[in-house]
Motif scaffolding. Sequence first.
Motif, PDB file in Angstrom:
ATOM      1  N   PRO A   1       3.558  -6.644   6.812  1.00 32.31           N
ATOM      2  CA  PRO A   1       2.350  -7.381   7.207  1.00 32.31           C
ATOM      3  C   PRO A   1       1.091  -6.652   6.738  1.00 32.31           C
ATOM      4  CG  PRO A   1       3.264  -6.215   9.085  1.00 32.31           C
ATOM      5  CD  PRO A   1       4.222  -6.012   7.939  1.00 32.31           C
ATOM      6  N   LEU A   2       0.121  -7.425   6.282  1.00 34.68           N
ATOM      7  CA  LEU A   2      -1.152  -6.874   5.812  1.00 34.68           C
ATOM      8  C   LEU A   2      -2.248  -7.208   6.815  1.00 34.68           C
ATOM      9  CD1 LEU A   2      -0.868  -7.933   2.086  1.00 34.68           C
ATOM     10  CD2 LEU A   2      -0.471  -5.682   3.041  1.00 34.68           C
ATOM     11  N   PHE A   3      -3.214  -6.302   6.952  1.00 28.48           N
ATOM     12  CA  PHE A   3      -4.275  -6.487   7.925  1.00 28.48           C
ATOM     13  C   PHE A   3      -5.665  -6.557   7.308  1.00 28.48           C
ATOM     14  CE2 PHE A   3      -0.783  -4.220  10.005  1.00 28.48           C
ATOM     15  CZ  PHE A   3      -0.468  -5.145  10.976  1.00 28.48           C
ATOM     16  N   VAL A   4      -5.867  -5.971   6.154  1.00 32.14           N
ATOM     17  CA  VAL A   4      -7.210  -5.860   5.565  1.00 32.14           C
ATOM     18  C   VAL A   4      -7.515  -7.028   4.620  1.00 32.14           C
ATOM     19  CG1 VAL A   4      -8.769  -4.272   4.345  1.00 32.14           C
ATOM     20  CG2 VAL A   4      -6.979  -3.369   5.765  1.00 32.14           C
ATOM     21  N   THR A   5      -6.648  -8.024   4.561  1.00 33.74           N
ATOM     22  CA  THR A   5      -6.839  -9.102   3.594  1.00 33.74           C
ATOM     23  C   THR A   5      -8.107  -9.894   3.854  1.00 33.74           C
ATOM     24  OG1 THR A   5      -5.485 -10.554   4.939  1.00 33.74           O
ATOM     25  CG2 THR A   5      -4.389  -9.361   3.162  1.00 33.74           C
ATOM     26  N   GLY A   6      -8.598  -9.939   5.071  1.00 37.76           N
ATOM     27  CA  GLY A   6      -9.809 -10.692   5.383  1.00 37.76           C
ATOM     28  C   GLY A   6     -11.068 -10.065   4.819  1.00 37.76           C
ATOM     29  N   LEU A   7     -10.993  -8.852   4.366  1.00 30.97           N
ATOM     30  CA  LEU A   7     -12.172  -8.162   3.839  1.00 30.97           C
ATOM     31  C   LEU A   7     -12.282  -8.284   2.321  1.00 30.97           C
ATOM     32  CD1 LEU A   7     -11.939  -4.936   6.009  1.00 30.97           C
ATOM     33  CD2 LEU A   7     -13.408  -6.904   6.375  1.00 30.97           C
ATOM     34  N   GLY A   8     -11.479  -9.143   1.710  1.00 31.20           N
ATOM     35  CA  GLY A   8     -11.562  -9.353   0.278  1.00 31.20           C
ATOM     36  C   GLY A   8     -10.612  -8.489  -0.536  1.00 31.20           C
ATOM     37  N   TYR A   9      -9.820  -7.675   0.113  1.00 34.69           N
ATOM     38  CA  TYR A   9      -8.851  -6.815  -0.574  1.00 34.69           C
ATOM     39  C   TYR A   9      -7.473  -7.325  -0.200  1.00 34.69           C
ATOM     40  CZ  TYR A   9      -6.417  -2.584  -2.026  1.00 34.69           C
ATOM     41  OH  TYR A   9      -5.568  -1.698  -2.639  1.00 34.69           O
ATOM     42  N   ASN A  10      -6.866  -8.103  -1.059  1.00 34.64           N
ATOM     43  CA  ASN A  10      -5.635  -8.775  -0.712  1.00 34.64           C
ATOM     44  C   ASN A  10      -4.492  -8.305  -1.614  1.00 34.64           C
ATOM     45  OD1 ASN A  10      -3.708 -10.472   0.245  1.00 34.64           O
ATOM     46  ND2 ASN A  10      -4.817 -12.358  -0.180  1.00 34.64           N
ATOM     47  N   LEU A  11      -3.510  -7.644  -1.022  1.00 35.07           N
ATOM     48  CA  LEU A  11      -2.327  -7.180  -1.743  1.00 35.07           C
ATOM     49  C   LEU A  11      -1.121  -8.079  -1.500  1.00 35.07           C
ATOM     50  CD1 LEU A  11      -2.610  -3.358  -1.006  1.00 35.07           C
ATOM     51  CD2 LEU A  11      -3.025  -4.496  -3.169  1.00 35.07           C
ATOM     52  N   ALA A  12      -1.332  -9.214  -0.860  1.00 36.87           N
ATOM     53  CA  ALA A  12      -0.222 -10.097  -0.498  1.00 36.87           C
ATOM     54  C   ALA A  12       0.413 -10.719  -1.732  1.00 36.87           C
ATOM     55  CB  ALA A  12      -0.706 -11.184   0.446  1.00 36.87           C
ATOM     56  N   ASN A  13       1.745 -10.735  -1.744  1.00 28.83           N
ATOM     57  CA  ASN A  13       2.464 -11.470  -2.778  1.00 28.83           C
ATOM     58  C   ASN A  13       3.404 -12.498  -2.151  1.00 28.83           C
ATOM     59  OD1 ASN A  13       4.441  -9.752  -1.836  1.00 28.83           O
ATOM     60  ND2 ASN A  13       4.835  -8.772  -3.784  1.00 28.83           N
ATOM     61  N   LEU A  14       3.324 -12.656  -0.837  1.00 25.71           N
ATOM     62  CA  LEU A  14       4.012 -13.706  -0.095  1.00 25.71           C
ATOM     63  C   LEU A  14       2.961 -14.444   0.727  1.00 25.71           C
ATOM     64  CD1 LEU A  14       7.145 -11.874   1.362  1.00 25.71           C
ATOM     65  CD2 LEU A  14       7.094 -13.449  -0.541  1.00 25.71           C
ATOM     66  N   GLY A  15       3.308 -15.593   1.217  1.00 26.14           N
ATOM     67  CA  GLY A  15       2.386 -16.309   2.092  1.00 26.14           C
ATOM     68  C   GLY A  15       2.260 -15.625   3.436  1.00 26.14           C
ATOM     69  N   GLY A  16       1.218 -15.966   4.174  1.00 26.57           N
ATOM     70  CA  GLY A  16       1.052 -15.431   5.521  1.00 26.57           C
ATOM     71  C   GLY A  16       0.627 -13.985   5.570  1.00 26.57           C
ATOM     72  N   ASN A  17      -0.151 -13.521   4.614  1.00 23.15           N
ATOM     73  CA  ASN A  17      -0.648 -12.136   4.589  1.00 23.15           C
ATOM     74  C   ASN A  17       0.486 -11.118   4.676  1.00 23.15           C
ATOM     75  OD1 ASN A  17      -3.299 -12.923   4.326  1.00 23.15           O
ATOM     76  ND2 ASN A  17      -3.678 -12.919   6.519  1.00 23.15           N
ATOM     77  N   GLU A  18       1.485 -11.279   3.843  1.00 21.78           N
ATOM     78  CA  GLU A  18       2.608 -10.347   3.782  1.00 21.78           C
ATOM     79  C   GLU A  18       2.823  -9.896   2.341  1.00 21.78           C
ATOM     80  OE1 GLU A  18       5.587 -11.730   7.335  1.00 21.78           O
ATOM     81  OE2 GLU A  18       5.775 -12.741   5.406  1.00 21.78           O
ATOM     82  N   ARG A  19       3.295  -8.683   2.212  1.00 19.03           N
ATOM     83  CA  ARG A  19       3.658  -8.140   0.903  1.00 19.03           C
ATOM     84  C   ARG A  19       5.153  -7.859   0.924  1.00 19.03           C
ATOM     85  NH1 ARG A  19       1.588  -6.641  -3.640  1.00 19.03           N
ATOM     86  NH2 ARG A  19       2.571  -5.041  -4.881  1.00 19.03           N
ATOM     87  N   LEU A  20       5.836  -8.310  -0.108  1.00 21.73           N
ATOM     88  CA  LEU A  20       7.265  -8.060  -0.206  1.00 21.73           C
ATOM     89  C   LEU A  20       7.487  -6.685  -0.813  1.00 21.73           C
ATOM     90  CD1 LEU A  20      10.145  -9.157   0.105  1.00 21.73           C
ATOM     91  CD2 LEU A  20       9.985  -9.892  -2.273  1.00 21.73           C
ATOM     92  N   LEU A  21       8.094  -5.814  -0.024  1.00 22.06           N
ATOM     93  CA  LEU A  21       8.498  -4.498  -0.515  1.00 22.06           C
ATOM     94  C   LEU A  21       9.969  -4.595  -0.894  1.00 22.06           C
ATOM     95  CD1 LEU A  21       6.932  -2.151   2.189  1.00 22.06           C
ATOM     96  CD2 LEU A  21       5.927  -2.935   0.049  1.00 22.06           C
ATOM     97  N   SER A  22      10.323  -3.999  -2.012  1.00 17.39           N
ATOM     98  CA  SER A  22      11.725  -4.028  -2.429  1.00 17.39           C
ATOM     99  C   SER A  22      12.107  -2.682  -3.022  1.00 17.39           C
ATOM    100  CB  SER A  22      11.969  -5.148  -3.441  1.00 17.39           C
ATOM    101  OG  SER A  22      11.268  -4.902  -4.628  1.00 17.39           O
ATOM    102  N   ALA A  23      13.377  -2.377  -2.898  1.00 17.72           N
ATOM    103  CA  ALA A  23      13.926  -1.151  -3.465  1.00 17.72           C
ATOM    104  C   ALA A  23      15.309  -1.479  -4.008  1.00 17.72           C
ATOM    105  CB  ALA A  23      14.014  -0.065  -2.397  1.00 17.72           C
ATOM    106  N   THR A  24      15.652  -0.870  -5.143  1.00 17.91           N
ATOM    107  CA  THR A  24      16.898  -1.205  -5.834  1.00 17.91           C
ATOM    108  C   THR A  24      17.622   0.061  -6.271  1.00 17.91           C
ATOM    109  OG1 THR A  24      15.847  -3.208  -6.681  1.00 17.91           O
ATOM    110  CG2 THR A  24      17.853  -2.505  -7.771  1.00 17.91           C
ATOM    111  N   ALA A  25      18.937   0.007  -6.160  1.00 13.25           N
ATOM    112  CA  ALA A  25      19.787   1.074  -6.693  1.00 13.25           C
ATOM    113  C   ALA A  25      20.932   0.406  -7.455  1.00 13.25           C
ATOM    114  CB  ALA A  25      20.341   1.941  -5.575  1.00 13.25           C
TER     115      ALA A  25
END
Length: 185
Positions: free
Chosen positions: A150-174
């Motif tokens: 979940p992202l919190f600072v998106t309302g200030l013009g700095y948006n790192l979201a890549n999913l809807g609803g102010n969320e960023r998808l983190l992924s890790a692969t091996a």
Amino acid sequence: MSPFPRPRTAAIRAADRFRGNNRGSAAVEFALIAPLFFALLFAIIETGLIFFASQSLETAVQDSARMILTGQAQIAKFDKQGFKQNVVCPNVSVLFDCANGVFVDVQRYSSGFGSVVISDPVTSADFRNTKYEPGCEGDIVVVRLFYRWPLFVTGLGYNLANLGGNERLLSATAAFKNEPYGGCP
């Protein structure tokens, strides 16, 4: 010219006092700069948290993948939920809500690293297509973990979201080739 000074009005006297008084200038300047300063500060903190969480997820996927790589998960006969609860969740319990937020995808490929096809999870953000196929000795296995941060600072013009609803998808692969462990035919 009259030898008597002209009486000054109250407004002129107040303006003179305001112009000569510098005691509140720092507060006024801070009030002008503070919103920008705090917006930048919160954006830096959130970016740092995202990087830290992403690195924690990378560490968790490496530790979890080791259980499949060495055959321990196959010998324990974990299913998808068992692998998540017994192997993945203990590795991510500090930063992540494992029960509702961490998604596990384990896929095997038997014909080499060239046959590995990684699908884009963002197109299916519900993660219903994730699998659990730990494979046998010598199989190529790709373990992926996903988390909706979940992202919190998106309302200030700095948006790192890549999913809807102010969320960023983190992924890790091996990706690895299973070691011989004497468990599969």
